[in-house]
Design an enzyme around this catalytic site. Structure first.
Site, PDB file in Angstrom:
ATOM      1  N   LYS A   1       0.762  -1.275   0.077  1.00  0.00           N
ATOM      2  CA  LYS A   1       0.023  -0.014  -0.030  1.00  0.00           C
ATOM      3  C   LYS A   1       1.077   1.235   0.125  1.00  0.00           C
ATOM      4  CE  LYS A   1      -2.811   0.625   3.631  1.00  0.00           C
ATOM      5  NZ  LYS A   1      -2.803   1.858   4.332  1.00  0.00           N
TER       6      LYS A   1
ATOM      7  N   ARG B   1       2.892   5.930  -3.475  1.00  0.00           N
ATOM      8  CA  ARG B   1       3.872   6.479  -3.659  1.00  0.00           C
ATOM      9  C   ARG B   1       4.261   6.399  -5.329  1.00  0.00           C
ATOM     10  NH1 ARG B   1       4.340   5.434   1.565  1.00  0.00           N
ATOM     11  NH2 ARG B   1       5.604   6.784   2.916  1.00  0.00           N
TER      12      ARG B   1
ATOM     13  N   ASP C   1       1.552  -1.180  11.779  1.00  0.00           N
ATOM     14  CA  ASP C   1       0.326  -1.585  11.438  1.00  0.00           C
ATOM     15  C   ASP C   1       0.035  -3.002  11.773  1.00  0.00           C
ATOM     16  OD1 ASP C   1      -0.072   0.961  10.213  1.00  0.00           O
ATOM     17  OD2 ASP C   1       0.795   0.221   8.308  1.00  0.00           O
TER      18      ASP C   1
HETATM   19  C1  S3P Z   1       2.716   4.613   6.069  1.00  0.00           C
HETATM   20  C2  S3P Z   1       3.230   5.084   7.309  1.00  0.00           C
HETATM   21  C3  S3P Z   1       2.610   4.491   8.746  1.00  0.00           C
HETATM   22  C4  S3P Z   1       1.551   3.603   8.554  1.00  0.00           C
HETATM   23  C5  S3P Z   1       0.530   3.566   7.294  1.00  0.00           C
HETATM   24  C6  S3P Z   1       1.399   3.951   6.174  1.00  0.00           C
HETATM   25  C7  S3P Z   1       3.132   5.293   5.000  1.00  0.00           C
HETATM   26  O1  S3P Z   1       1.847   5.534   9.189  1.00  0.00           O
HETATM   27  O2  S3P Z   1       0.758   3.269   9.633  1.00  0.00           O
HETATM   28  O3  S3P Z   1      -0.293   2.596   7.187  1.00  0.00           O
HETATM   29  O4  S3P Z   1       2.765   4.770   3.838  1.00  0.00           O
HETATM   30  O5  S3P Z   1       3.916   6.154   5.066  1.00  0.00           O
HETATM   31  P1  S3P Z   1       2.654   6.736  10.157  1.00  0.00           P
HETATM   32  O6  S3P Z   1       3.461   7.476   9.333  1.00  0.00           O
HETATM   33  O7  S3P Z   1       1.384   7.681  10.784  1.00  0.00           O
HETATM   34  O8  S3P Z   1       3.282   6.240  11.158  1.00  0.00           O
END
Ligand code: S3P
Length: 444
Positions: free
Chosen positions: A28, A33, A325
């Site tokens: 994901k 990105r 996560d």
């Molecule tokens: C993500 C960063 C994490 C993660 C999210 C995806 C990302 O969040 O929990 O599912 O793609 O940069 P945080 O940056 O809030 O920790």
């Protein structure tokens, strides 16, 4: 969300062990990105393995609304980018659905595009804090108007002559880091982000891949990232690996259901994402990685999980960013393991798709597991029999829904969830895939 009606489901102990070899949908984080960097690049970006989950489709729609040309070509996605600073004012509100990553990263892009935009999301996302990106992004010269508490809907008036930001992250967040880097792409000079603990580095890897000038230096436990603004990003091919956060669910199910053995092929093994696998090994899990390779600049391998009896674990707070996560599914593992586990330093779980600290504790409690929350630590007393029989409230949170359905594979009584719809945000096909391995999951 296609259907407005909740879809309750029930999981029960399967008659047979779980077996099979599967692939899970694309990562994901990398999928969001790839679409965003592709839209900011000059030329064509071809993406294979893109996650076609609701969250990522929101990003695709938003980048299209900002002027990028994005289409599906067979199994691939192709993005024709507008170049740095080349996006145009959207004609309508940008709806980011359930996705915090989409909203926060996009806020970074919009901060340094000189136009007016408004972003909103579903009830879960409208309740999540955006101040963590608004505050540093204001230093670019952008203006932000939000609801009370820095919540969506958010109006952004992008900076005309953007300034580069220099910022030390107060929370370990790859989303905040990435938002600042994305803003820095259209600000002349050096944008600098210091993170006290390393967080997932997909943005840094992809920026290099698209030709940006970026350096990463270790400082203490953390890192300092420096990005040179206004590069010409060149479209590039991106191969998205299987999402380790999705692979976690079938792999854990195999570890818990006696006699099982399941392989997930092509899983991303970026070391800043693999804290769960390290933790499971400490618990005694039989996890074997084969066919290790580098694909699209990210390490990838096949993981086989074989049923083993597991022991309790004490997970240090420092490991949290590499498995942020995965705590709901780890808590399920801890419930089945022998002894009391302590998962430390989980304050960030309170601001995920739901308050995941409280909701994970509730998920286990309603199924007869003894759980405590002490400050930011979750303590799970495992090892007894697992009664089950509970109805889990999933609070619009895909990972809670999947964790509860995995728990139901090993409880005495079936485990029910109030709604399976949100699983599609990150793992379309989860129910079908789990059934294919032999899991018992059905609409209730
Ligand atoms: C993500 C960063 C994490 C993660 C999210 C995806 C990302 O969040 O929990 O599912 O793609 O940069 P945080 O940056 O809030 O920790």
């Amino acid at each position: 969300m296609e259907s407005a009606t909740p879809r309750p489901h029930r999981a029960a102990r399967p008659a047979q062990p779980l077996t099979g070899s599967i692939a899970v949908p694309g990562d994901k984080s990398i999928s969001h990105r790839a679409l965003m960097f592709g839209a900011l690049a000059v030329g064509r970006t071809r993406i294979s393995g893109l996650l076609e989950g609701e969250d990522v489709l929101r990003t695709a729609a938003a980048m299209r609304a900002l002027g990028a040309d994005i289409s599906r070509d067979g199994a691939d996605w192709v993005v024709s980018g507008r170049g740095i600073g080349g996006l145009t004012e959207p004609a309508d509100v940008l709806d980011m659905g359930n996705s915090g990553t989409a909203a926060r990263l996009l806020a970074g892009i919009l901060a340094t595009h000189d136009f007016y935009s408004v972003m909103t999301g579903d009830a879960s996302l409208r309740n999540r804090p955006m101040r963590r990106v608004i505050e540093p992004l204001k230093s670019t010269g952008a203006q932000f108007f939000s609801r009370e508490g820095g919540r969506l809907p958010l109006t952004i008036i992008g900076a005309r002559d953007a300034l580069p930001v220099s910022y030390r992250l107060p929370v370990a967040s790859a989303q905040v880091k990435s938002a600042i880097l994305l803003a820095g792409l259209n600000a002349p000079g050096i944008t600098e982000v210091e993170e006290p603990e390393p967080t997932r580095d997909h943005s840094e890897n992809m920026l290099k891949h698209f030709g940006a000038t970026i350096s990463v230096a270790s400082v203490g436990h953390g890192r300092v990232i420096r990005l040179t603004g206004q590069p010409e990003l060149r479209g590039a091919d991106v191969a998205v690996p299987g999402d380790p956060s999705s692979a976690a669910f079938p792999l854990v199910a195999a570890l818990l259901v006696p006699g099982s053995s399941v392989t997930v092929q092509g899983v991303g093994l970026n070391p800043l994402r693999t804290g769960l696998f390290e933790t499971l090994r400490e618990m005694g899990a039989a996890l074997e990685v084969t066919n290790q390779r580098i694909e699209g600049g990210e390490p990838v391998g096949d993981i086989t999980a074989t049923y083993t009896s597991l022991r309790a674990v004490d997970v240090p707070a420092r490991r949290a960013p590499s498995m942020i996560d995965e705590y709901p599914i780890l808590a399920v593992v801890c419930a089945a393991a022998k002894g009391s586990s302590r998962l430390r330093g989980l304050h960030e779980l309170r601001v995920k798709e739901s308050d995941r600290l409280a909701a994970t504790a509730a998920l286990l409690r309603v199924n007869g597991v003894h759980v405590e929350i002490e400050d930011d630590d979750l303590i799970v007393h495992g090892g007894g029999n697992l009664p089950g029989g509970g109805l889990v409230e999933t609070h619009m949170d895909h990972r809670l829904a999947m964790s509860a359905l995995v728990l139901g594979q090993v409880t005495g009584q079936p485990v029910s969830i109030d709604d399976a719809r949100f699983i599609d945000t990150s793992f379309p096909g989860f129910l079908r895939l789990m059934r294919g391995l032999g899991a018992r999951v059905e609409a209730a």
